[in-house]
Design an enzyme around this catalytic site. Sequence first.
Site, PDB file in Angstrom:
ATOM      1  N   GLU A  28      69.266  51.131  30.247  1.00 19.80           N
ATOM      2  CA  GLU A  28      67.997  51.606  29.669  1.00 19.80           C
ATOM      3  C   GLU A  28      67.922  53.135  29.656  1.00 19.80           C
ATOM      4  O   GLU A  28      68.682  53.817  30.344  1.00 19.80           O
ATOM      5  CB  GLU A  28      66.798  51.033  30.448  1.00 19.80           C
ATOM      6  CG  GLU A  28      66.785  51.425  31.914  1.00 19.80           C
ATOM      7  CD  GLU A  28      65.393  51.437  32.527  1.00 19.80           C
ATOM      8  OE1 GLU A  28      64.470  52.029  31.927  1.00 19.80           O
ATOM      9  OE2 GLU A  28      65.220  50.884  33.623  1.00 19.80           O
ATOM     10  N   ASP A 142      46.970  45.296  35.547  1.00 23.63           N
ATOM     11  CA  ASP A 142      48.171  46.061  35.216  1.00 23.63           C
ATOM     12  C   ASP A 142      49.423  45.263  35.585  1.00 23.63           C
ATOM     13  O   ASP A 142      49.833  45.216  36.750  1.00 23.63           O
ATOM     14  CB  ASP A 142      48.147  47.420  35.922  1.00 23.63           C
ATOM     15  CG  ASP A 142      49.275  48.321  35.450  1.00 23.63           C
ATOM     16  OD1 ASP A 142      50.162  47.840  34.714  1.00 23.63           O
ATOM     17  OD2 ASP A 142      49.263  49.519  35.814  1.00 23.63           O
ATOM     18  N   ASP A 146      57.551  44.320  31.155  1.00 19.70           N
ATOM     19  CA  ASP A 146      58.897  43.841  31.528  1.00 19.70           C
ATOM     20  C   ASP A 146      58.866  42.350  31.883  1.00 19.70           C
ATOM     21  O   ASP A 146      59.834  41.629  31.643  1.00 19.70           O
ATOM     22  CB  ASP A 146      59.445  44.599  32.743  1.00 19.70           C
ATOM     23  CG  ASP A 146      59.722  46.069  32.464  1.00 19.70           C
ATOM     24  OD1 ASP A 146      59.642  46.488  31.292  1.00 19.70           O
ATOM     25  OD2 ASP A 146      60.018  46.796  33.437  1.00 19.70           O
ATOM     26  N   LYS A 163      60.192  47.966  43.326  1.00 18.16           N
ATOM     27  CA  LYS A 163      59.633  48.872  44.334  1.00 18.16           C
ATOM     28  C   LYS A 163      58.307  48.343  44.858  1.00 18.16           C
ATOM     29  O   LYS A 163      57.563  47.704  44.120  1.00 18.16           O
ATOM     30  CB  LYS A 163      59.317  50.209  43.674  1.00 18.16           C
ATOM     31  CG  LYS A 163      60.482  51.109  43.504  1.00 18.16           C
ATOM     32  CD  LYS A 163      59.991  52.526  43.219  1.00 18.16           C
ATOM     33  CE  LYS A 163      61.166  53.452  43.036  1.00 18.16           C
ATOM     34  NZ  LYS A 163      61.794  53.306  41.731  1.00 18.16           N
TER      35      LYS A 163
HETATM   36  N1  PSU Z   1      60.814  51.253  38.205  1.00 16.87           N
HETATM   37  C1  PSU Z   1      61.760  52.033  38.740  1.00 16.87           C
HETATM   38  N2  PSU Z   1      62.397  52.936  37.954  1.00 16.87           N
HETATM   39  C2  PSU Z   1      62.119  53.061  36.617  1.00 16.87           C
HETATM   40  C3  PSU Z   1      61.130  52.203  36.062  1.00 16.87           C
HETATM   41  C4  PSU Z   1      60.498  51.319  36.882  1.00 16.87           C
HETATM   42  O1  PSU Z   1      62.017  51.939  39.918  1.00 16.87           O
HETATM   43  O2  PSU Z   1      62.722  53.906  35.936  1.00 16.87           O
HETATM   44  C5  PSU Z   1      60.832  52.284  34.590  1.00 16.87           C
HETATM   45  C6  PSU Z   1      61.649  51.217  33.834  1.00 16.87           C
HETATM   46  O3  PSU Z   1      61.977  51.733  32.563  1.00 16.87           O
HETATM   47  C7  PSU Z   1      60.652  50.084  33.689  1.00 16.87           C
HETATM   48  C8  PSU Z   1      59.380  50.861  33.462  1.00 16.87           C
HETATM   49  O4  PSU Z   1      60.931  49.201  32.638  1.00 16.87           O
HETATM   50  O5  PSU Z   1      59.463  51.963  34.352  1.00 16.87           O
HETATM   51  C9  PSU Z   1      58.147  50.026  33.726  1.00 16.87           C
HETATM   52  O6  PSU Z   1      57.040  50.739  33.316  1.00 16.87           O
HETATM   53  P1  PSU Z   1      55.613  50.008  33.284  1.00 16.87           P
HETATM   54  O7  PSU Z   1      55.276  49.741  34.714  1.00 16.87           O
HETATM   55  O8  PSU Z   1      54.687  50.989  32.624  1.00 16.87           O
HETATM   56  O9  PSU Z   1      55.801  48.772  32.476  1.00 16.87           O
HETATM   57 MN    MN Z   2      51.430  48.974  33.350  1.00 15.56          MN
END
Ligand code: PSU
Ligand code: MN
Length: 310
Positions: A28, A142, A146, A163
């Site tokens: 990614e 939220d 993914d 995490k």
């Molecule tokens: N968690 C990590 N490192 C990252 C991400 C998440 O430890 O780089 C990034 C990834 O690209 C993941 C995105 O798909 O954040 C998720 O964002 P959101 O929570 O806004 O969906």
């Molecule tokens: Mn989000």
Amino acid sequence: MTDSHPYLDLSEDILAARNDRKPIVALESTIISHGMPYPKNVETALEVEATVRKHGGVPATIAILNGRLKAGLSVEEIEQLGRAGTAITKVSRRDIPFVVARRHHGATTVAATMFIAHKAGIKVFGTGGIGGVHRDAPTTMDISADLPELAQTDVAVVSAGAKSILDLSLTLEYLETHGVPVIGYRTSEFPAFFTRQSGLEVNYRLDSPDAIAAAMRAKWEMGLSGGLLVANPIPEAAALDKKWIDVVIDQAISEAAGRGITGKEITPFLLSRIEHLSKGKSLEANIQLVLNNVVLATKIAKAYQQLLAE
Ligand code: PSU
Ligand code: MN
């Protein structure tokens, strides 16, 4: 060069790898632009690609450039995304058509990378951590895009778990509801990214890339659509102390709440605060676990190709 899809460009490397049925590993680009600071992000992205090659795979870093969906980037393109950092649009599933229509650049999240990988015929994707159900989700709703992507798109994602900025227990519940199997690689415990333990169980412990490939084949050959999440614990030597990193994460979360940060900004904000508050220790751990994940992703891609060739 276009291959059977009007919006998608495969690099020469990836086209050749597809023709030769070589194992390809999707990577990614949000992790490059929004997940790590420059220049470590670019160094890491290139090291990740070199690691896939060293283990006999072909890396396909995925992004959107000038409105084209790309699988396989040049060194210059990776440098461009890394240098621009958060100035590049973070693109999840919902954002793809707008960035394409405006012919802009976009760094793809796990969700968007899965979508493009699938269009490119790539079945295995290695990353650091996935997005999930946020701790305050019962009131904010939220939940990372993914998760529904894992529910619908036929790609196996190798991550070090998620995490603890997230509610890991709710994340696993969501995946269960949506039929996404969570496989622990040589562990029966779901790893928590910086640490090997979370106190939560995976659905299946599998100890070899062959066993994972066999499950992928069975799932998709019978038409049971959707992804698989392979949880690969951070190497022991790189793992952080749980109590210490939990304090850091809690502080980052309360700063985000104090500043009223929400939506797509929250995950990048938390990642960069954790990096700052941990004085770079989280970044080093992050790099080590990504490298570890892409080694496993390459082995799974090889095992899967071999199974298909039989
Ligand atoms: N968690 C990590 N490192 C990252 C991400 C998440 O430890 O780089 C990034 C990834 O690209 C993941 C995105 O798909 O954040 C998720 O964002 P959101 O929570 O806004 O969906
Ligand atoms: Mn989000």
